[in-house]
Write a protein that holds these residues in place. Structure first.
Motif, PDB file in Angstrom:
ATOM      1  N   HIS A  11       0.872  -1.170   0.000  1.00  0.00           N
ATOM      2  CA  HIS A  11       0.000   0.000   0.000  1.00  0.00           C
ATOM      3  C   HIS A  11       0.910   1.222   0.000  1.00  0.00           C
ATOM      4  N   LEU A  12       0.895   1.946  -1.117  1.00  0.00           N
ATOM      5  CA  LEU A  12       1.827   3.039  -1.339  1.00  0.00           C
ATOM      6  C   LEU A  12       1.094   4.374  -1.399  1.00  0.00           C
ATOM      7  N   VAL A  13       1.749   5.405  -0.907  1.00  0.00           N
ATOM      8  CA  VAL A  13       1.221   6.754  -1.072  1.00  0.00           C
ATOM      9  C   VAL A  13       2.303   7.589  -1.748  1.00  0.00           C
ATOM     10  N   PHE A  14       1.866   8.432  -2.688  1.00  0.00           N
ATOM     11  CA  PHE A  14       2.780   9.252  -3.476  1.00  0.00           C
ATOM     12  C   PHE A  14       2.497  10.724  -3.292  1.00  0.00           C
ATOM     13  N   LEU A  29       3.583   0.620 -11.069  1.00  0.00           N
ATOM     14  CA  LEU A  29       3.295  -0.007  -9.781  1.00  0.00           C
ATOM     15  C   LEU A  29       1.874  -0.576  -9.740  1.00  0.00           C
ATOM     16  N   ARG A  30       0.936   0.097 -10.392  1.00  0.00           N
ATOM     17  CA  ARG A  30      -0.431  -0.439 -10.479  1.00  0.00           C
ATOM     18  C   ARG A  30      -0.428  -1.737 -11.281  1.00  0.00           C
ATOM     19  N   GLN A  31       0.328  -1.767 -12.372  1.00  0.00           N
ATOM     20  CA  GLN A  31       0.413  -2.986 -13.184  1.00  0.00           C
ATOM     21  C   GLN A  31       1.013  -4.140 -12.399  1.00  0.00           C
ATOM     22  N   ALA A  32       1.893  -3.813 -11.455  1.00  0.00           N
ATOM     23  CA  ALA A  32       2.513  -4.835 -10.611  1.00  0.00           C
ATOM     24  C   ALA A  32       1.570  -5.278  -9.487  1.00  0.00           C
ATOM     25  N   GLY A  33       0.386  -4.650  -9.401  1.00  0.00           N
ATOM     26  CA  GLY A  33      -0.614  -5.066  -8.437  1.00  0.00           C
ATOM     27  C   GLY A  33      -0.633  -4.311  -7.128  1.00  0.00           C
ATOM     28  N   HIS A  34       0.140  -3.258  -7.016  1.00  0.00           N
ATOM     29  CA  HIS A  34       0.185  -2.500  -5.763  1.00  0.00           C
ATOM     30  C   HIS A  34      -0.994  -1.538  -5.652  1.00  0.00           C
ATOM     31  N   GLU A  35      -1.403  -1.276  -4.414  1.00  0.00           N
ATOM     32  CA  GLU A  35      -2.454  -0.305  -4.124  1.00  0.00           C
ATOM     33  C   GLU A  35      -1.797   1.071  -4.059  1.00  0.00           C
ATOM     34  N   VAL A  36      -2.322   2.024  -4.814  1.00  0.00           N
ATOM     35  CA  VAL A  36      -1.695   3.338  -4.919  1.00  0.00           C
ATOM     36  C   VAL A  36      -2.665   4.432  -4.477  1.00  0.00           C
ATOM     37  N   ARG A  37      -2.163   5.308  -3.632  1.00  0.00           N
ATOM     38  CA  ARG A  37      -2.889   6.511  -3.197  1.00  0.00           C
ATOM     39  C   ARG A  37      -2.011   7.704  -3.564  1.00  0.00           C
ATOM     40  N   ILE A  38      -2.595   8.694  -4.217  1.00  0.00           N
ATOM     41  CA  ILE A  38      -1.850   9.879  -4.621  1.00  0.00           C
ATOM     42  C   ILE A  38      -2.337  11.075  -3.807  1.00  0.00           C
ATOM     43  N   VAL A  70      -1.022   2.906   5.097  1.00  0.00           N
ATOM     44  CA  VAL A  70       0.053   2.970   4.102  1.00  0.00           C
ATOM     45  C   VAL A  70       1.336   2.358   4.666  1.00  0.00           C
ATOM     46  N   GLU A  71       2.030   1.603   3.843  1.00  0.00           N
ATOM     47  CA  GLU A  71       3.297   0.991   4.243  1.00  0.00           C
ATOM     48  C   GLU A  71       4.512   1.764   3.743  1.00  0.00           C
ATOM     49  N   THR A  72       4.357   2.412   2.593  1.00  0.00           N
ATOM     50  CA  THR A  72       5.485   3.092   1.966  1.00  0.00           C
ATOM     51  C   THR A  72       5.048   4.447   1.432  1.00  0.00           C
ATOM     52  N   VAL A  73       5.891   5.459   1.667  1.00  0.00           N
ATOM     53  CA  VAL A  73       5.649   6.801   1.132  1.00  0.00           C
ATOM     54  C   VAL A  73       6.742   7.095   0.107  1.00  0.00           C
ATOM     55  N   LEU A  74       6.331   7.512  -1.075  1.00  0.00           N
ATOM     56  CA  LEU A  74       7.277   7.913  -2.114  1.00  0.00           C
ATOM     57  C   LEU A  74       7.071   9.396  -2.367  1.00  0.00           C
TER      58      LEU A  74
END
Length: 93
Positions: A11-14, A29-38, A70-74
């Motif tokens: 679960h990523l936030v950008f 990252l979406r294609q790789a199956g990750h959940e994305v929040r912008i 969220v697990e990771t912040v980019l």
């Protein structure tokens, strides 16, 4: 040789997810199956499995709720352009 894809969904936030760099990274990252929040200054509806969350990075408004689960912040955000780029009372050195 390509790196093996992780079987675990993250679960990523950008920040900057709608910008030049983010617009390239987020779909991969979406294609790789990750959940994305912008995080964005301007609200948007959901699209392509992406959650958009209105947040003010300078003042912190909305940041706490944006990070729930969220697990990771980019952090890919650059400086604002256009009307948002006007100088304010805050000066960064």
């Amino acid at each position: 040789m390509r790196a093996a894809q992780s079987a675990r969904v993250q679960h990523l936030v950008f920040t900057g997810g709608t910008g030049t760099l983010g617009s390239l990274v987020v779909p991969l990252l979406r294609q790789a199956g990750h959940e994305v929040r912008i995080l964005t200054r301007h609200g948007r509806g959901p699209g392509d499995g992406i959650e958009y969350h209105t947040c003010d990075l300078l003042q912190g408004g909305g940041l706490s709720s944006a990070l729930d689960g969220v697990e990771t912040v980019l952090h890919l955000a650059g400086g604002p352009r256009g009307p948002c780029a006007r100088p304010s009372s805050t000066t960064w050195h």
